[in-house]
Enzyme design. Structure first.
Site, PDB file in Angstrom:
ATOM      1  N   LYS A   1       0.789  -1.273  -0.038  1.00  0.00           N
ATOM      2  CA  LYS A   1       0.106  -0.054  -0.176  1.00  0.00           C
ATOM      3  C   LYS A   1       0.764   1.197  -0.017  1.00  0.00           C
ATOM      4  O   LYS A   1       1.575   1.433   1.076  1.00  0.00           O
ATOM      5  CB  LYS A   1      -0.995   0.017   1.100  1.00  0.00           C
ATOM      6  CG  LYS A   1      -1.860   1.085   1.012  1.00  0.00           C
ATOM      7  CD  LYS A   1      -3.028   1.009   2.583  1.00  0.00           C
ATOM      8  CE  LYS A   1      -3.948   2.134   2.364  1.00  0.00           C
ATOM      9  NZ  LYS A   1      -3.500   3.236   2.232  1.00  0.00           N
TER      10      LYS A   1
ATOM     11  N   ARG B   1      -8.706  11.513  -7.151  1.00  0.00           N
ATOM     12  CA  ARG B   1      -9.628  10.748  -6.262  1.00  0.00           C
ATOM     13  C   ARG B   1     -11.054  11.462  -6.408  1.00  0.00           C
ATOM     14  O   ARG B   1     -11.962  10.998  -6.202  1.00  0.00           O
ATOM     15  CB  ARG B   1      -9.363  10.387  -4.937  1.00  0.00           C
ATOM     16  CG  ARG B   1      -9.966   9.473  -4.226  1.00  0.00           C
ATOM     17  CD  ARG B   1      -9.461   9.575  -2.576  1.00  0.00           C
ATOM     18  NE  ARG B   1     -10.610   9.373  -1.881  1.00  0.00           N
ATOM     19  CZ  ARG B   1     -10.914   8.362  -1.182  1.00  0.00           C
ATOM     20  NH1 ARG B   1     -10.012   7.478  -0.975  1.00  0.00           N
ATOM     21  NH2 ARG B   1     -11.940   8.091  -0.207  1.00  0.00           N
TER      22      ARG B   1
ATOM     23  N   GLU C   1      -1.064   4.944  -8.037  1.00  0.00           N
ATOM     24  CA  GLU C   1      -0.825   5.757  -6.769  1.00  0.00           C
ATOM     25  C   GLU C   1       0.380   6.549  -7.429  1.00  0.00           C
ATOM     26  O   GLU C   1       1.353   6.204  -7.717  1.00  0.00           O
ATOM     27  CB  GLU C   1      -0.760   5.096  -5.583  1.00  0.00           C
ATOM     28  CG  GLU C   1      -0.443   5.900  -4.299  1.00  0.00           C
ATOM     29  CD  GLU C   1      -1.715   6.127  -3.318  1.00  0.00           C
ATOM     30  OE1 GLU C   1      -2.926   5.932  -4.123  1.00  0.00           O
ATOM     31  OE2 GLU C   1      -1.637   6.635  -2.382  1.00  0.00           O
TER      32      GLU C   1
ATOM     33  N   ARG D   1     -16.923   0.641  -1.558  1.00  0.00           N
ATOM     34  CA  ARG D   1     -15.977   0.000  -0.479  1.00  0.00           C
ATOM     35  C   ARG D   1     -16.491  -1.516  -0.163  1.00  0.00           C
ATOM     36  O   ARG D   1     -17.214  -1.658   0.559  1.00  0.00           O
ATOM     37  CB  ARG D   1     -16.056   0.836   0.654  1.00  0.00           C
ATOM     38  CG  ARG D   1     -15.125   0.756   1.831  1.00  0.00           C
ATOM     39  CD  ARG D   1     -15.283   1.722   2.930  1.00  0.00           C
ATOM     40  NE  ARG D   1     -15.063   3.055   2.656  1.00  0.00           N
ATOM     41  CZ  ARG D   1     -14.005   3.692   2.225  1.00  0.00           C
ATOM     42  NH1 ARG D   1     -12.980   2.995   2.263  1.00  0.00           N
ATOM     43  NH2 ARG D   1     -14.007   4.994   1.977  1.00  0.00           N
TER      44      ARG D   1
ATOM     45  N   LYS E   1      -7.632  -3.090   3.193  1.00  0.00           N
ATOM     46  CA  LYS E   1      -6.659  -2.506   3.663  1.00  0.00           C
ATOM     47  C   LYS E   1      -6.052  -2.749   5.001  1.00  0.00           C
ATOM     48  O   LYS E   1      -6.801  -2.614   5.965  1.00  0.00           O
ATOM     49  CB  LYS E   1      -6.742  -0.918   3.184  1.00  0.00           C
ATOM     50  CG  LYS E   1      -7.498  -0.224   4.072  1.00  0.00           C
ATOM     51  CD  LYS E   1      -7.801   1.247   3.442  1.00  0.00           C
ATOM     52  CE  LYS E   1      -9.017   1.913   4.384  1.00  0.00           C
ATOM     53  NZ  LYS E   1      -9.326   3.177   3.911  1.00  0.00           N
TER      54      LYS E   1
HETATM   55  P1  AMP Z   1      -7.004   4.958   2.451  1.00  0.00           P
HETATM   56  O1  AMP Z   1      -6.807   6.335   1.779  1.00  0.00           O
HETATM   57  O2  AMP Z   1      -6.595   4.577   3.749  1.00  0.00           O
HETATM   58  O3  AMP Z   1      -8.739   4.758   2.452  1.00  0.00           O
HETATM   59  O4  AMP Z   1      -6.694   3.561   1.517  1.00  0.00           O
HETATM   60  C1  AMP Z   1      -7.040   3.314   0.201  1.00  0.00           C
HETATM   61  C2  AMP Z   1      -5.987   3.970  -0.667  1.00  0.00           C
HETATM   62  O5  AMP Z   1      -4.753   3.529  -0.712  1.00  0.00           O
HETATM   63  C3  AMP Z   1      -6.332   4.191  -2.194  1.00  0.00           C
HETATM   64  O6  AMP Z   1      -7.224   4.927  -2.447  1.00  0.00           O
HETATM   65  C4  AMP Z   1      -5.154   4.115  -2.824  1.00  0.00           C
HETATM   66  O7  AMP Z   1      -4.997   5.585  -2.930  1.00  0.00           O
HETATM   67  C5  AMP Z   1      -4.022   3.811  -1.774  1.00  0.00           C
HETATM   68  N1  AMP Z   1      -3.472   2.647  -2.478  1.00  0.00           N
HETATM   69  C6  AMP Z   1      -1.927   2.554  -2.162  1.00  0.00           C
HETATM   70  N2  AMP Z   1      -1.465   1.403  -2.724  1.00  0.00           N
HETATM   71  C7  AMP Z   1      -2.559   0.892  -3.262  1.00  0.00           C
HETATM   72  C8  AMP Z   1      -2.512  -0.683  -3.944  1.00  0.00           C
HETATM   73  N3  AMP Z   1      -1.560  -1.451  -4.216  1.00  0.00           N
HETATM   74  N4  AMP Z   1      -3.876  -0.826  -4.446  1.00  0.00           N
HETATM   75  C9  AMP Z   1      -4.927  -0.112  -4.196  1.00  0.00           C
HETATM   76  N5  AMP Z   1      -4.863   1.072  -3.470  1.00  0.00           N
HETATM   77  C10 AMP Z   1      -3.703   1.574  -3.048  1.00  0.00           C
END
Ligand code: AMP
Length: 584
Positions: free
Chosen positions: A245, A266, A295, A412, A418
């Site tokens: 991530k 986004r 990303e 979602r 995650k």
């Molecule tokens: P969050 O911002 O905590 O809701 O986590 C989701 C976000 O992680 C996504 O919207 C992406 O911007 C980010 N992200 C980073 N690496 C990845 C990945 N390998 N696959 C999907 N999302 C990712």
């Protein structure tokens, strides 16, 4: 405003919206929508469906460029209210639409407004050359409206209809209006990413013709948070497909049939001009029409840089050569949604990833486009190891994806999970600000913030904490000016503000407390960053806070220690016991 021929009265839109808002029954809402949409001429259908989705511009998800301040100025000018009365009206309702309806009560425009008039006025506002010009056009629009029409003009401009209408229900209304299959409407809507076009396709019986529009962003697939490796394995069952991530900003890359490359954030804004090196690399590497998801990360010599360095690039249009050199950015791709005439959203991730790999992006882009690191893990220990390895590489944690899953825009789901770094954070919205002391004298540096009561549209905001900012002096100065402009009520030391600034808050732990309306308080809250990419509709809800509190009680989440702002892992302890914070 010149009359527009063959468009229906906007009053009928407003009446329908009022009726939809007045009933709690989903079936009644659906039937009201269907009855209204069914008889509209094509042009009005497109505009009305767009408005009902809380979007002012048909055919695009662009913003009007009218912030709270400009909307307020237009409303004050149209109604003759002074600024104080305008703010007071807003404060009474916490809603621009209701404030507009109150201030324009009894207002009788010369002639009826049509749906097309409102659509054209919004389009003119979006295209206006300056903020003043936008305010003038919005003032004219309010002047041309009755009170109830003004309610929906204000709300649609603020991108929230507040009539208890989720997208799913609008899709049901469209399906019912034209006797279409709900699943077909949903699929078309997912692909064209446009409620107006979806409605028109449904009306024409042409839903199966829907396809992704390259150059127009679609909403991003989102992930569900999980607490730890054990939960990952419980949810996945067999072998987990895991990716690093990356800690940057989400971006969708479109390479159009005419060779243009555009990047979208986004929140679906075109951010191409902020990342010219990525656009240039995309032009070189993407030979055919393509849509990628990934990303943007600050990247130098094979490794990611700190997120803070990326912040200097955010919002900077046409960055200088010097800045490009200081903070180079790369795109880490992790999904492929379209390639060379084929939409891939409905193909399983396994196939999308294979097609993505076949594009040879790292090589063809001079390592400006990379691929998200992918691995598999068969048990908790392997997930833990992968997590630690990802952290070693300065990444935030892991994404766990189901290789059989389809790409679900804006959802979602459980297709993506995650597992974040050693830090639980909450996304909150700032509702109040206070003048600082000492070094922070003369700036608004103490923020009070809130979470949403639920994820229903228009849900109440409940305060949960207060923090001094962890922002830089320059950021605080900018935010101070911003908060002055969106102050609702000035109590001297403290002021309430329009809830629009989203902040990500880290804290040591949650405690039950009567001090804040949420019933919780945070120990050592700190602002991690301002989330310009999130709207107040996307902040955390009470359900999330309750879950975090429960997980904390069992030691299953990772929290910050607070000491020196460093994040460390919590030591998990017994069943229902209290978590102890340990410096791992
Ligand atoms: P969050 O911002 O905590 O809701 O986590 C989701 C976000 O992680 C996504 O919207 C992406 O911007 C980010 N992200 C980073 N690496 C990845 C990945 N390998 N696959 C999907 N999302 C990712």
């Amino acid at each position: 405003m010149p009359p527009t021929s063959r468009s229906t009265p906007f009053a009928a839109f407003a009446t329908t919206a009022e009726a939809v808002g007045a009933t709690r029954s989903k079936i009644a809402k659906r039937d009201l929508l269907a009855a209204y949409l069914r008889d509209l001429p094509d042009g009005d259908l497109v505009i009305a469906a767009t408005f009902l989705a809380g979007r002012p511009l048909a055919g695009s998800d662009e913003k009007l460029g009218l912030g709270w301040v400009q909307q307020g100025a237009a409303l004050a000018a149209a109604s003759g209210a002074d600024e104080g009365s305008m703010r007071a009206a807003y404060l009474r309702h916490s809603d621009f639409g209701d404030a507009a309806a109150e201030l324009l009560a009894g207002h009788e425009p010369d002639r009826p407004l049509t749906v097309a008039d409102v659509g054209e006025a919004f389009r003119a506002i979006a295209g206006a050359p300056s903020s003043e010009a936008r305010v003038t056009l919005m003032t004219d629009l309010f002047r041309a409206a009755t009170a109830v029409e003004a309610r929906y003009i204000g709300r649609v401009a603020a991108r929230e209809t507040r009539i208890g209408l989720r997208e799913g229900l609008l899709e049901e209304g469209i399906a019912a209006a034209f006797g279409a299959e709900l699943a077909a409407v949903r699929r078309a809507h997912m692909l064209v990413a446009d409620p107006g076009e979806t409605a028109l396709l449904a009306k024409r019986g042409a839903l199966e013709e829907a396809h992704l529009r390259i150059g127009r962003p679609i909403r991003f697939m989102l992930a569900t948070p999980v607490a730890d490796a054990a939960e990952v394995m419980r949810r996945v069952g067999g072998e987990a497909w895991i990716e690093d991530k990356y800690d940057g900003i989400r971006a969708q890359v479109h390479r159009t049939p005419d060779g243009e490359v555009r990047l979208f954030s986004r929140d679906l804004n075109d951010i191409s001009r902020s990342f010219p090196e990525v656009v240039a690399a995309g032009r070189a590497a993407l030979g055919r029409p393509t849509v990628l998801d990934g990303e943007l990360v600050p990247w130098r010599e094979g490794s990611v840089l700190d997120f803070a360095s990326l912040q200097t690039r955010l919002g900077r249009v046409d960055p200088s050569a010097e800045l490009l050199d200081q903070v180079p950015v790369a795109l880490v791709a992790f999904d492929l949604l379209h390639h060379d005439g084929r939409d891939l959203l409905e193909s399983p991730l396994r196939e999308r990833r294979a097609a993505l790999e076949a594009l040879d992006l790292p090589e063809r882009s001079g390592e400006r486009f990379l691929l998200a690191r992918l691995a598999t893990a068969a048990d908790d220990a392997a997930v833990e190891r992968a997590f630690d390895d990802a952290r070693e590489r300065h990444n935030e944690g892991l994404m766990v994806k189901d290789p059989a899953s389809v790409y679900q825009p804006g959802r979602r789901g459980l297709g993506w999970l995650k597992l974040k770094k050693a830090l639980a954070t909450l996304d909150c919205v700032v509702v109040g600000v206070e003048w600082g002391h000492g070094k922070r004298k003369g700036v608004l540096s103490d923020y009070t913030f809130a979470v949403r009561a639920s994820d229903e549209p228009g849900a109440e905001l409940l305060t949960i904490g207060k923090a001094y900012t962890g922002l830089t002096d320059a950021e605080i100065a900018t935010m101070t000016e911003h908060f002055k402009g969106i102050t609702l009520r000035d109590f001297g030391r403290y002021r309430t503000v329009v809830p629009e600034v989203v902040v990500e808050i880290a804290f040591d732990r949650l405690m039950r407390s009567a001090r804040h309306r949420s019933g919780y308080a945070m120990r050592f809250p700190r602002i991690v960053r301002i989330r310009d990419d999130k709207t107040p509709a996307e902040i955390d809800t009470m359900a999330g806070v309750d879950a975090l509190f429960a997980a904390q009680a069992t030691g299953r989440i990772l929290l910050a220690t607070g000491a020196g702002g460093e994040t460390e892992r919590i030591v998990a302890i017994g069943e229902a016991g209290d978590a102890t914070i340990g410096d791992a």
